[in-house]
Design an enzyme around this catalytic site. Structure first.
Site, short mmCIF file in Angstrom:
data_model
loop_
_atom_site.label_atom_id
_atom_site.label_comp_id
_atom_site.label_asym_id
_atom_site.label_seq_id
_atom_site.Cartn_x
_atom_site.Cartn_y
_atom_site.Cartn_z
CB SER A 200 -0.88 -0.06 1.31
OG SER A 200 -1.57 1.24 1.18
CB CYS A 355 -15.69 -9.88 9.99
SG CYS A 355 -15.27 -9.85 8.33
#
Length: 384
Positions: A200, A355
């Protein structure tokens, strides 16, 4: 489409509608269509059942993003669905291609590895800064003695340092370093030097600006390109992006880069079973090309390369971490609403809360593996 029950396969003929069948399935999880409890499902438009039974988790998530159904406590809804193992009774043909691609193709090649960085981690440092703790730690916290997110994340960082037996002057490689929270903590509290790699660009730029005075080096680099020797190696929440076709290569790189007698800590989400590819909705909208390993897959990957010194599971702590992230996200949302829009809000809400429900159901785990190159001289101490 195949619908199965414990007594065998059941046809939809004779049922008044797919919605009736959806109602029957949800009742097995103590969920009522149109009920008044926080985890009961409310249908806002017709056709939700059709989308679920033809698309599985992808249809469930996309129809939620579109506002076709609602539930007050989404995390508890998913928890109940998974605990009742309802997904095993919905096997849509629509997503078979997704799993076939994952089975046959290497979707985590060097050329494709940066896709998740560009699509997920580069959403913006301001966005993640509003959701995460003060150190910008985007992995599970350790809540054993913590009362808030900052404490839980700092406790996790210190736990890793102690498991690695860090000491002044050591050189540490962080594979998938994120915004540099571990590296900075280890340098400040244990006197080590760190090299961190990430895919990233925004993460690397942020970390370089934030920690100019610490002995840290941040590289925009794929793990397969590293060929140096380190005293310790750590990887926190990156292995989920490696893929089963690359697990062995990943471990070979770590083994090659670790000095004899050194320690390698692997912190990763794990699955209760061997799989190929990730959940189709997560793959499409959140973590492209991700894949969760099983204990057996990691064991196969480290065979003859490392000695497994310790394996620690604190998966339930990820439930608490995700719920803390969600509260931060919801509170900060007005700052991002105009730019990102309502559909993004529902997508991110589904991501975080589904999640959390999965970890609560123990459908997902969080493991820390301590691996040594050649074995430790003495019995490795249990660190908690």
């Amino acid at each position: 489409m195949e619908l199965s029950k414990q007594s065998g396969k059941a046809s939809l003929s004779g049922r008044s509608s797919l919605q009736d069948y959806l109602r029957e399935l949800l009742e097995k999880a103590d969920i009522t269509l149109g009920g008044d409890r926080p985890w009961d499902m409310q249908l806002n438009t017709p056709g939700v059942a059709e989308r679920i039974f033809t698309g599985g988790s992808l249809g469930l998530g996309e129809s939620y993003m579109d506002g076709d159904w609602e539930v007050q406590s989404l995390d508890e809804f998913i928890h109940r669905v998974l605990r009742a193992r309802l997904a095993r009774q919905v096997r849509p043909t629509r997503v078979l291609l997704h799993y076939l691609k994952a089975r046959l193709l290497n979707r985590q090649t060097v050329s494709r590895a940066r896709e998740v960085g560009e699509r997920h981690y580069d959403l913006g440092n301001e966005f993640y800064g509003a959701m995460l703790d003060a150190r910008m730690t985007y992995t599970c916290g350790y809540w054993k003695n913590a009362s808030n997110l900052d404490e839980a994340q700092e406790a996790k960082l210190d736990l890793i340092c102690r498991k690695l037996q860090l000491g002044p002057g050591m050189r540490v490689l962080d594979i998938g370093c994120g915004w540099g929270s571990f590296m900075a903590y280890a340098a400040e509290h244990y006197g080590v030097e760190c090299v961190g790699i990430t895919i990233s660009r925004q993460q690397a730029e942020y970390a370089r600006r934030k920690y100019p005075d610490l002995p840290l080096e941040f590289r925009l680099q794929d793990y397969r390109e590293v060929d140096e020797t380190f005293d310790r190696i750590v990887s926190i929440g990156m292995f989920e992006h490696v893929g089963d076709k690359n697990y062995r290569t990943y471990m070979e790189v770590a083994q090659r880069c670790l000095r004899d007698g050194g320690l390698f800590l692997l912190h990763t989400i794990g699955s209760n079973h061997r799989s190929h590819g990730s959940d189709p909705w997560i793959d499409k909208y959140i973590f492209p090309n991700g894949e969760l390993p099983s204990v057996g897959q990691i064991g196969d990957a480290v065979d003859d390369l490392f000695v497994v010194e310790d394996l620690h599971n604190f998966g339930p702590d990820y439930d608490r971490t995700l719920m803390a992230w969600y509260r931060n996200f919801e509170e900060a949302w007005p700052r991002f609403a105009e730019e990102l829009g309502e559909r993004f809000f529902r997508m991110w809400r589904f991501y975080l809360l589904s999640c959390a429900g999965a970890f609560r159901a123990r459908d997902l785990q969080l493991w820390q593996w301590v691996l040594s190159k050649g074995g430790t001289q003495d019995v490795y101490p249990r660190v908690t």
